[in-house]
Design a protein around this motif. Structure first.
Motif, mmCIF file in Angstrom:
data_model
loop_
_atom_site.group_PDB
_atom_site.id
_atom_site.type_symbol
_atom_site.label_atom_id
_atom_site.label_comp_id
_atom_site.label_asym_id
_atom_site.label_seq_id
_atom_site.Cartn_x
_atom_site.Cartn_y
_atom_site.Cartn_z
ATOM 1 N N THR A 143 17.963 -62.805 -3.935
ATOM 2 C CA THR A 143 17.317 -61.817 -3.085
ATOM 3 C C THR A 143 15.889 -62.258 -2.799
ATOM 4 O O THR A 143 15.172 -62.646 -3.716
ATOM 5 C CB THR A 143 17.252 -60.442 -3.798
ATOM 6 O OG1 THR A 143 18.572 -60.121 -4.237
ATOM 7 C CG2 THR A 143 16.743 -59.355 -2.880
ATOM 8 N N PHE A 144 15.522 -62.209 -1.514
ATOM 9 C CA PHE A 144 14.128 -62.440 -1.154
ATOM 10 C C PHE A 144 13.431 -61.093 -1.109
ATOM 11 O O PHE A 144 13.928 -60.153 -0.496
ATOM 12 C CB PHE A 144 14.030 -63.123 0.209
ATOM 13 C CG PHE A 144 12.620 -63.225 0.713
ATOM 14 C CD1 PHE A 144 11.829 -64.294 0.343
ATOM 15 C CD2 PHE A 144 12.072 -62.224 1.499
ATOM 16 C CE1 PHE A 144 10.510 -64.366 0.777
ATOM 17 C CE2 PHE A 144 10.768 -62.285 1.928
ATOM 18 C CZ PHE A 144 9.976 -63.367 1.567
ATOM 19 N N GLN A 153 3.086 -67.485 -1.810
ATOM 20 C CA GLN A 153 3.398 -66.059 -1.910
ATOM 21 C C GLN A 153 3.646 -65.536 -0.501
ATOM 22 O O GLN A 153 2.741 -65.588 0.342
ATOM 23 C CB GLN A 153 2.257 -65.294 -2.570
ATOM 24 C CG GLN A 153 2.630 -63.843 -2.784
ATOM 25 C CD GLN A 153 1.664 -63.109 -3.668
ATOM 26 O OE1 GLN A 153 0.502 -63.487 -3.758
ATOM 27 N NE2 GLN A 153 2.132 -62.067 -4.330
ATOM 28 N N VAL A 154 4.868 -65.081 -0.266
ATOM 29 C CA VAL A 154 5.222 -64.733 1.118
ATOM 30 C C VAL A 154 5.187 -63.216 1.317
ATOM 31 O O VAL A 154 6.055 -62.494 0.844
ATOM 32 C CB VAL A 154 6.616 -65.285 1.487
ATOM 33 C CG1 VAL A 154 6.881 -65.097 2.968
ATOM 34 C CG2 VAL A 154 6.721 -66.748 1.128
ATOM 35 N N ARG A 155 4.152 -62.779 2.027
ATOM 36 C CA ARG A 155 4.006 -61.341 2.274
ATOM 37 C C ARG A 155 4.376 -60.968 3.710
ATOM 38 O O ARG A 155 4.591 -59.810 3.995
ATOM 39 C CB ARG A 155 2.545 -60.922 2.054
ATOM 40 C CG ARG A 155 2.111 -60.937 0.616
ATOM 41 C CD ARG A 155 0.907 -60.013 0.418
ATOM 42 N NE ARG A 155 0.367 -60.188 -0.908
ATOM 43 C CZ ARG A 155 -0.481 -61.152 -1.236
ATOM 44 N NH1 ARG A 155 -0.894 -62.004 -0.338
ATOM 45 N NH2 ARG A 155 -0.919 -61.249 -2.482
ATOM 46 N N ASN A 156 4.389 -61.997 4.568
ATOM 47 C CA ASN A 156 4.518 -61.676 5.994
ATOM 48 C C ASN A 156 5.741 -62.316 6.641
ATOM 49 O O ASN A 156 5.713 -62.667 7.817
ATOM 50 C CB ASN A 156 3.255 -62.117 6.730
ATOM 51 C CG ASN A 156 2.966 -63.596 6.473
ATOM 52 O OD1 ASN A 156 3.629 -64.207 5.619
ATOM 53 N ND2 ASN A 156 2.041 -64.169 7.198
ATOM 54 N N ALA A 157 6.825 -62.491 5.867
ATOM 55 C CA ALA A 157 8.042 -63.038 6.480
ATOM 56 C C ALA A 157 8.575 -62.025 7.491
ATOM 57 O O ALA A 157 8.387 -60.825 7.342
ATOM 58 C CB ALA A 157 9.083 -63.341 5.416
ATOM 59 N N MET A 158 9.233 -62.553 8.520
ATOM 60 C CA MET A 158 9.681 -61.695 9.630
ATOM 61 C C MET A 158 11.195 -61.602 9.687
ATOM 62 O O MET A 158 11.897 -62.556 9.359
ATOM 63 C CB MET A 158 9.232 -62.309 10.962
ATOM 64 C CG MET A 158 7.755 -62.308 11.160
ATOM 65 S SD MET A 158 7.251 -60.632 11.452
ATOM 66 C CE MET A 158 5.497 -60.809 11.335
ATOM 67 N N THR A 159 11.648 -60.468 10.157
ATOM 68 C CA THR A 159 13.061 -60.345 10.475
ATOM 69 C C THR A 159 13.144 -60.022 11.965
ATOM 70 O O THR A 159 12.194 -59.497 12.542
ATOM 71 C CB THR A 159 13.728 -59.269 9.611
ATOM 72 O OG1 THR A 159 15.095 -59.243 9.932
ATOM 73 C CG2 THR A 159 13.148 -57.897 9.837
ATOM 74 N N SER A 193 9.962 -57.458 12.684
ATOM 75 C CA SER A 193 9.226 -56.644 11.724
ATOM 76 C C SER A 193 9.152 -57.383 10.397
ATOM 77 O O SER A 193 9.865 -58.368 10.183
ATOM 78 C CB SER A 193 9.912 -55.282 11.552
ATOM 79 O OG SER A 193 11.205 -55.488 11.041
ATOM 80 N N ILE A 194 8.279 -56.904 9.529
ATOM 81 C CA ILE A 194 8.084 -57.567 8.227
ATOM 82 C C ILE A 194 9.322 -57.353 7.342
ATOM 83 O O ILE A 194 9.859 -56.254 7.275
ATOM 84 C CB ILE A 194 6.853 -56.952 7.525
ATOM 85 C CG1 ILE A 194 5.610 -57.165 8.380
ATOM 86 C CG2 ILE A 194 6.706 -57.496 6.113
ATOM 87 C CD1 ILE A 194 4.799 -58.379 8.060
ATOM 88 N N VAL A 195 9.737 -58.407 6.679
ATOM 89 C CA VAL A 195 10.907 -58.311 5.801
ATOM 90 C C VAL A 195 10.500 -57.719 4.461
ATOM 91 O O VAL A 195 9.549 -58.197 3.837
ATOM 92 C CB VAL A 195 11.472 -59.719 5.475
ATOM 93 C CG1 VAL A 195 12.723 -59.622 4.619
ATOM 94 C CG2 VAL A 195 11.743 -60.500 6.714
ATOM 95 N N GLU A 196 11.206 -56.699 4.027
ATOM 96 C CA GLU A 196 10.987 -56.185 2.672
ATOM 97 C C GLU A 196 11.932 -56.900 1.711
ATOM 98 O O GLU A 196 11.542 -57.328 0.642
ATOM 99 C CB GLU A 196 11.233 -54.666 2.625
ATOM 100 C CG GLU A 196 10.234 -53.851 3.453
ATOM 101 C CD GLU A 196 8.791 -53.979 2.967
ATOM 102 O OE1 GLU A 196 8.573 -54.282 1.778
ATOM 103 O OE2 GLU A 196 7.873 -53.814 3.805
ATOM 104 N N ILE A 223 18.440 -64.344 8.057
ATOM 105 C CA ILE A 223 17.480 -65.341 8.542
ATOM 106 C C ILE A 223 16.109 -64.694 8.497
ATOM 107 O O ILE A 223 15.930 -63.593 9.036
ATOM 108 C CB ILE A 223 17.781 -65.721 10.019
ATOM 109 C CG1 ILE A 223 19.258 -66.106 10.213
ATOM 110 C CG2 ILE A 223 16.845 -66.822 10.496
ATOM 111 C CD1 ILE A 223 19.750 -67.268 9.410
ATOM 112 N N ILE A 224 15.160 -65.347 7.852
ATOM 113 C CA ILE A 224 13.799 -64.811 7.872
ATOM 114 C C ILE A 224 12.871 -65.852 8.487
ATOM 115 O O ILE A 224 13.126 -67.052 8.425
ATOM 116 C CB ILE A 224 13.295 -64.404 6.460
ATOM 117 C CG1 ILE A 224 13.313 -65.578 5.484
ATOM 118 C CG2 ILE A 224 14.126 -63.249 5.913
ATOM 119 C CD1 ILE A 224 12.713 -65.243 4.116
#
Ligand code: G4P
Length: 528
Positions: free
Chosen positions: A322-323, A339-345, A352-355, A362-363
């Motif tokens: 899990t990401f 540290q990935v805080r702003n990956a996108m979906t 939008s930002i991936v939680e 795909i991110i």
């Protein structure tokens, strides 16, 4: 394995639609998104194609040409499934990205124009699917227009693609005489009523082919249908799920994407048949999706997604675990922790930002050029996913610099743009030319425009007679020197330093391969 991870894996499907230009990929995408509730209005995707909304306005060239240069990812929900549709640019100017996208999916939907059968681009894309043994589901489109005989279409698929076919539905009539499709499993007739564009048509269903109702509704088509069904029992391959999952057999559906006929049946069947995220090979071992630890690989880099930030987006396919937003992951090639805080979906309506993300998702990871295609990310384990190749380009142009003072910028620009993976940069073993190779001519325009806009370099491309690229490897290292001496003028290095042979004809490449046992010439090379 956590129950949550297991549930999320089971409900995910990562897939792409492939077709030859104009066969109906955009129309099909739009209908799928409508069923998934991802868009509300038919025409939204088409509008995007012709007018270019802000969302796909990633490069000015897209606007100028009114076509989509970028491969987008769209996620939507249907039934209880999370579907990730990876778009493959289908026009003539497609690029390596189109091919590489197919390395990140678990299945493929193939749209074929019923009047044209298998066309060149489909054939090339399917070659990649076959290499990866990707399961393929086929939709024969445009039955509302004059078409080939359905038996001939199956024959054409089998001959052209070397795959067995199992029809799941069967068309009744075609063109102005198109009556509907017969569902070979339910044994029912679904009648075609030309729908207002995009609206779901009301369906009429007939449950038997015997009796006066069938006679009345189907007329002369009834007997022909009964005969064809009988013929199919002997002629068509029986359904074999194992062969399907190995990419050797494709289920076939008939319909009309534009009229939304046969699309829902296709989508439902796709959801039942298409496999969830599959295990993935690395150099060291096979990674199972249900492993607790996160891992994934990058299959595409997109520059300039956001003009204000001059960022690059690395599209990563999650392969295991899990990401979670803010988690620390290791960029295996550099050994750096991130540290990935702003990956996108990516959703049809925007990003939008991936939680959280799961295998099959795909991110997009924004970065400033540190991430490359085929890079692996893990929680610390040193792994390298394999099977993300570079494909031999087919068009080659020499770069001509108009302002010799800008040589440094040119080199930097070419290297960076080609690193993103839509084209490849070659340098001859002797000489100082820059040669760019691509699969589609549009890439040269894209590069020229980007060199001008981003690197202030005025460069042009000159045509060349070269057409064939083969990567060279040797069974024994000592063969290299003799080979390099014999073919110096034909030899180049690609951006990663691999040795390549570029020739004008396939014949010459084959001749050289024949004359040099122990020297291997290949059309793809692994990126890692
Ligand atoms: P592509 O993405 O594979 O290039 O194909 P696209 O969906 O854009 O479809 C190509 C053309 O074929 C479009 O017409 C589209 O409306 C039409 N089409 C798609 N499916 C069907 C079908 O089932 N029946 C019929 N009769 N036509 C179909 P166009 O004239 O290029 O665009 P537009 O005028 O519809 O915008």
């Amino acid at each position: 394995m956590s129950a949550e991870l297991e549930r999320e894996i089971r409900r995910r499907r990562a897939f792409a639609i492939i077709s030859h230009p104009d066969a109906g990929k955009t129309t099909m995408t739009e209908k799928l998104l409508l069923f998934g509730g991802a868009i509300q209005l038919a025409g939204a995707v088409k509008a995007k194609k012709s007018q270019q909304s802000a969302r796909s306005d990633w490069m000015s060239i897209e606007k100028e040409r009114g076509i989509s240069v970028s491969t987008a990812v769209m996620s939507f929900e249907y039934r209880d499934l999370a579907l990730n549709l990876l778009d493959t640019p289908g026009h003539n100017d497609f690029s390596e990205d189109t091919f590489r996208t197919l390395t990140a999916v678990d299945s493929v939907l193939m749209v074929i124009d019923a009047a044209k059968g298998v066309e060149t681009q489909t054939r090339r894309l399917l070659e990649v699917c076959r290499l990866k043994r990707t399961p393929v589901i086929t939709f024969i489109n445009k039955l509302d227009l004059d078409a080939m005989e359905p038996m001939d279409i199956l024959d054409n698929l089998e001959k052209e693609l070397g795959m067995q076919t199992t029809p799941f539905t069967w068309p009744i009539g075609m063109g102005p005489d198109f009556k509907g499709v017969y569902d070979l499993r339910d044994k029912t007739v679904n009648f075609y009523l030309a729908a207002a564009r995009g609206r779901r048509n009301e369906r009429e269903i007939l449950h038997t082919l015997d009796g006066p109702e069938a006679e009345e509704l189907l007329g002369k088509h009834r007997k022909q249908l009964v005969d064809e069904i009988e013929l199919l029992q002997g002629a068509a391959s029986p359904w074999d799920e194992t062969a399907f999952l190995r990419g050797q057999l494709t289920p076939v559906f008939f319909g009309s994407a534009l009229n939304n006929f046969g699309v829902k049946e296709l989508l439902d069947c796709f959801c039942d048949l298409a496999p969830p995220p599959q295990p993935r090979e690395t150099l060291a071992r096979i990674v199972m999706p249900e492993e607790e630890k996160f891992s994934g690989f990058v299959f595409k880099i997109q520059a300039n997604m956001d003009k204000n930030h001059r960022d690059r987006m690395a599209f990563l396919r999650v392969c295991s675990g899990t990401f979670r937003r803010g988690m620390k992951i290791v960029h295996v090639r550099t050994g750096k922790e991130l540290q990935v805080r702003n990956a996108m979906t990516f959703l049809a309506r925007g990003r939008s930002i991936v939680e959280e993300a799961y295998p099959g998702d795909i991110i997009g990871i924004p970065n400033h050029g540190t991430i490359r295609i085929a890079d692996t990310f893990t929680e610390g384990e040193v792994l390298q996913f394999t099977g993300v190749p570079s494909f031999a380009p087919e068009l080659f142009r020499r770069v001509r610099l108009r302002d010799p003072m800008k040589a440094k910028q040119l080199q930097k620009g070419l290297e960076q743009v080609c690193e993103e993976g839509a084209a490849q940069l070659f340098r001859p073993l002797i000489g100082s030319d820059y040669i760019v190779g691509a699969l589609g001519a549009l890439q040269f325009e894209v590069i020229e425009a980007r060199l001008r806009d981003e690197y202030t370099v005025d460069a042009a491309f000159e045509g060349m007679a070269l057409q064939v690229c083969r990567w060279v490897s040797f069974d024994k290292p000592e063969l290299r020197r003799t080979f390099e001496n014999a073919y110096t003028k034909d030899l180049f290095q690609d951006g990663a330093g691999n040795l390549c042979l570029l020739t004008e004809t396939r014949f010459r490449a084959e001749y050289i391969a024949e004359k040099n046992p122990g020297v291997r010439l290949t059309t793809t090379v692994e990126l890692h």
